[in-house]
Scaffold this motif. Structure first.
Motif, mmCIF file in Angstrom:
data_model
loop_
_atom_site.group_PDB
_atom_site.id
_atom_site.type_symbol
_atom_site.label_atom_id
_atom_site.label_comp_id
_atom_site.label_asym_id
_atom_site.label_seq_id
_atom_site.Cartn_x
_atom_site.Cartn_y
_atom_site.Cartn_z
ATOM 1 N N MET A 266 0.849 -1.198 0.000
ATOM 2 C CA MET A 266 0.000 0.000 0.000
ATOM 3 C C MET A 266 0.881 1.243 0.000
ATOM 4 O O MET A 266 1.782 1.380 0.817
ATOM 5 C CB MET A 266 -0.891 0.003 1.242
ATOM 6 N N ASP A 267 0.633 2.159 -0.930
ATOM 7 C CA ASP A 267 1.319 3.443 -0.959
ATOM 8 C C ASP A 267 0.490 4.476 -0.208
ATOM 9 O O ASP A 267 -0.725 4.369 -0.107
ATOM 10 C CB ASP A 267 1.516 3.918 -2.402
ATOM 11 N N LEU B 265 1.289 2.920 6.371
ATOM 12 C CA LEU B 265 1.771 1.928 5.424
ATOM 13 C C LEU B 265 1.401 0.535 5.924
ATOM 14 O O LEU B 265 1.311 0.284 7.130
ATOM 15 C CB LEU B 265 3.287 2.040 5.267
ATOM 16 N N SER B 266 1.206 -0.395 5.016
ATOM 17 C CA SER B 266 0.696 -1.698 5.391
ATOM 18 C C SER B 266 1.716 -2.551 6.118
ATOM 19 O O SER B 266 1.374 -3.556 6.725
ATOM 20 C CB SER B 266 0.178 -2.455 4.158
ATOM 21 N N GLN C 63 4.445 -5.369 -4.849
ATOM 22 C CA GLN C 63 4.069 -3.964 -4.740
ATOM 23 C C GLN C 63 5.152 -3.181 -3.997
ATOM 24 O O GLN C 63 5.642 -3.608 -2.970
ATOM 25 C CB GLN C 63 2.736 -3.837 -3.999
ATOM 26 N N GLU D 141 6.128 -0.300 -1.712
ATOM 27 C CA GLU D 141 5.477 0.573 -0.752
ATOM 28 C C GLU D 141 6.282 1.846 -0.587
ATOM 29 O O GLU D 141 7.484 1.806 -0.365
ATOM 30 C CB GLU D 141 5.295 -0.141 0.578
ATOM 31 N N LYS D 142 5.605 2.973 -0.690
ATOM 32 C CA LYS D 142 6.299 4.247 -0.633
ATOM 33 C C LYS D 142 5.319 5.352 -0.281
ATOM 34 O O LYS D 142 4.109 5.157 -0.259
ATOM 35 C CB LYS D 142 6.950 4.551 -1.978
#
Length: 228
Positions: free
Chosen positions: A1-2, A222-223, A98, A100-101
């Motif tokens: 997740m972003d 974030l996730s 994915q 993440e950022k």
């Protein structure tokens, strides 16, 4: 997740300083960042306008430019929106997972109700918003102070671009604080807790501390939990 973070405010308000602090804190937490700013798109459009003599811009002192056709501002945001849709769904070519950022989206407008309509509503609804507000005269003074910037050819480097008094007084003269605090969340069905207004008319230290508190809210979203 972003996580998407809109960093908004007049030229000279301090939003770029806030954005840099966001990047710094994110990196301390081991979180990647990607920056999207409208000046890069505007500058390329300005150069194209000069080549094709379309009359939508005019050159100013200190390697700056004025926007004469205000529809340019909407065109830029639409381009940014398409770019960010791609960024927010980016996939690592090495791991096929994915990435993440935190994606920072930086721009200044005179009317954020109108400006944000250039983005898909669902794209906005999980975003954070950090508004940096300073009065017009303070912003204009800061812009004048930065005209001693280093130059790379004809283009200013390190975000020290010049904004003319004309544009500041005719386009950026409106204060957005009341709208942001009282109406923005309702207009776009946003979480008001993710909308932060920071008055930046005091010390640099005060601005940086406010960004640090903001990031304490953003990073855990974030996730995966990043470690310092």
């Amino acid at each position: 997740m972003d996580v998407k973070v809109f960093v908004l405010g007049r030229p000279g308000s301090g939003k770029t300083t806030a954005m840099r602090r966001i990047q710094e804190v994110a990196h301390q937490w081991g979180v990647k960042t990607t920056r999207v700013k409208d000046y890069d798109v505007l500058y390329e459009m300005f150069l194209g306008d000069e080549r094709e003599q379309q009359g939508r811009f005019r050159r100013t002192d200190f390697a700056g430019f004025d926007v004469l056709d205000m529809t340019v501002f909407d065109d830029v945001l639409k381009k940014m929106g398409k770019s960010m849709q791609s960024l927010s769904s980016s996939v690592s070519s090495e791991t096929n997972e994915q990435v993440e950022k935190i994606i920072t989206i930086e721009f200044a407008r005179d009317d954020y109700q109108h400006a944000l309509k250039n983005f898909d509503k669902t794209f906005l609804q999980d975003a954070y918003f950090f508004f940096v507000e300073a009065d017009l005269e303070t912003c204009m003074r800061r812009i004048r102070q930065r005209i001693t910037f280093p130059m790379d050819g004809e283009r200013p480097v390190d975000d020290c671009h010049f904004i003319s008094d004309y544009i500041m007084q005719t386009y950026y003269h409106k204060d957005c604080e009341e709208y942001v605090l009282e109406q923005l969340a309702r207009d776009f069905e946003l979480d008001s807790g993710k909308i932060i207004m920071c008055r930046n008319e005091g010390s640099l230290e005060a601005l940086l501390k406010r960004v640090d508190r903001f990031m304490e809210q953003v990073v855990p979203a974030l996730s995966v939990v990043a470690t310092k």
